[in-house]
Scaffold this motif. Structure first.
Motif: not given
Length: 517
Positions: A18-21, A81-85, A460-469, A473-477
């Protein structure tokens, strides 16, 4: 190129890409002094160039599809991958996360940012607070927000500047904000603590919040913070009068004689192991009056029935594979603890064949026995088997449980290794069930970045990326779908909740364990 080749890497090419939002525009509301500006004094060191041979190997691995391309997003088929800020001009290196209601609080080296996540596909920034001071790990409880400062500052204000630790006026410790109006956080108190506050953990009560402050003596460059520093600062914060917050005790967790106290002596006695001069992180499980401490060269289990006087009931070391005990996570039943080893301090490339599967990994321990006779018993290691480039910092880092009754599943950050969802229900045979990552930031330099914290909150899963923001994410399992029905009002991962205590619904415990791959 063998250092970059794994079966999992080849399989990854068949999984979803997937490409980044696109970045989401937001209005920034600045709290604190108008003079506050981002402070370069707390930014990690500049990237280190790699050899021409290493650069050629990284580029070849990208061309062959063994690793993703620069900034390319890849993930398992059960992740969306739902969103990136992205970062903005006022955001430093991202650090930890906390949650309350429909808000996510994102710490960064220049302060913190508040997101409205009521629509996980489109988070909106509702407040931006400039208050420089590494690492700015963040927690929330009721109307209060807590922010760790672990760098030498000119004073305790949000307009402070970095300065040498040798200066007598230097300040570091805990800052407290009033977030009763979440769109306009108000700075209300500061408490200086010994060796600052690298991380902190809340032990909340009805009238007061206790704050366990983890810090350690890093090097001779910090003359006022030298071994022995074998305890934690405990701050008591009255909820109705946070301005009266103060250190109430400093329990010594590693009593011993001599200049280094009683913790792990590290090298040269135990080569490659960090000397214990304090704790890096503590996780508490208030419902069970338990805490687990990751303390550089030691892992500990504590009784916190009396929150002002935690009592160590067991202590373990791993002088073969663990270099730096970094953080801890209980399972829901409190009969297991996952400890992480931050080999290389979070800036090294350690997810490769050369380092191997047992270093820079998680250590899974069973908790056996009862009461203060409980012991930590090692069961196995877990490490992502998706080898990363030698320009990518990668090591076990911050994660949280995914609340599934009858299963032990967590999501975890691995810096540029991305994030991993893995099952340790059988503590001797952990396995990954989902992942998300980006390709390397660069091919010619070892550059730090990637997911600092990856946590599960309200579906939902929330990730704090040091540089990308900030990523959502959504996990469907089928193995984790039941967790979507668990709703929390507040989550500080280092203050683990009892996810099912107040959960009132028919919970389906049935689990089909066939064909997990």
């Amino acid at each position: 190129m063998t250092s970059l080749r794994t079966t999992h890497a080849r399989r990854r090419r068949r999984l979803a890409v997937a490409t980044a939002a696109a970045g989401l525009l937001a209005t920034l509301l600045t709290a604190g002094p108008a003079a506050a500006t981002p402070d370069p004094g707390d930014v990690p060191a500049a990237p280190e160039s790699v050899s021409a041979q290493t650069e050629a190997e990284v580029r070849a691995a990208i061309r062959s599809g063994e690793i993703p391309g620069v900034d390319q997003v890849v993930h398992s088929a059960n992740i969306t991958h739902l969103a990136n800020v992205p970062h903005d001009a006022f955001t430093g290196i991202n650090s930890d996360l906390a949650f309350q209601g429909k808000y996510a609080f994102s710490g960064n080296y220049d302060g913190f940012r508040v997101f409205d996540i009521s629509n996980p596909k489109a988070p909106v920034t509702v407040a931006q607070v400039l208050c420089p001071g590494a690492q700015n790990d963040v927690s929330v409880s009721g109307d209060l927000l807590f922010l760790s400062t672990d760098s030498s500052r000119s004073d305790s204000s949000c307009s402070s500047t970095s300065q040498p630790a040798t200066e007598k006026s230097s300040w570091e410790g805990m800052k407290i904000f009033d977030i009763s109006d979440v769109r306009n956080p108000r700075y209300v108190a500061a408490v200086e603590t010994a060796c600052g506050s690298h991380t902190h953990t809340l032990v909340p009560e009805r009238r007061n919040v206790y704050v366990y402050v983890s810090s350690y003596a890093p090097s001779a460059a910090f003359p006022d913070c030298q071994p022995p520093h074998d305890g934690i600062s405990i701050i008591k914060v009255p909820r109705k009068a946070p301005e009266k917050a103060a250190v109430v005790t400093f329990p010594v967790l590693f009593p011993g004689e001599g200049p280094d106290g009683g913790g792990n002596p590290g090298g040269p006695t135990n080569p490659g192991v960090s000397k214990t001069t304090g704790c890096h992180d503590i996780t508490v499980l208030p419902s069970k009056d338990l805490a687990a401490g990751a303390c550089m060269g030691d892992g500990i289990l504590m009784n916190i029935e009396d929150p002002e006087n935690p009592k160590v009931i067991d202590r373990v070391q791993d002088n073969v594979n663990f270099a730096f005990w970094h953080s801890a996570t209980f399972n829901q039943k409190a009969n297991k603890v996952v400890f992480t080893d931050e080999l290389g301090g979070g800036v090294g490339a350690t997810c490769n064949e050369r380092t191997g599967p047992n270093r820079g990994a998680d250590g899974i321990y069973d908790v056996v026995g009862k009461g203060d006779q409980r012991k930590l018993v090692f069961r196995s290691y877990f490490k992502i088997d998706r080898h990363q480039a030698d320009t990518e910092n990668c090591v076990a880092h911050n994660g949280s449980l995914i609340p599934v009754k009858g299963r032990d599943i967590m999501v975890q950050a691995w810096y540029q290794g991305g994030l991993s969802v893995w099952d340790f229900t059988d503590s001797a045979k952990p396995r990954e069930i989902a992942y998300f990552e980006r390709g390397p930031l660069t091919t010619d330099k070892l550059t730090t970045g990637g997911s600092w914290s990856a946590y599960y909150y309200n579906g939902h899963i929330y990730s704090n990326d040091e540089r990308k923001g900030f990523d959502v994410l959504r996990l469907d399992d089928r193995r984790t779908d039941a967790a979507k029905r668990v709703r929390m009002h507040e989550l500080n991962v280092q203050t683990q909740p009892d996810y099912f205590d107040d959960y009132d619904d028919d919970y389906d415990d049935d689990y089909d364990d066939e064909d997990d791959d």
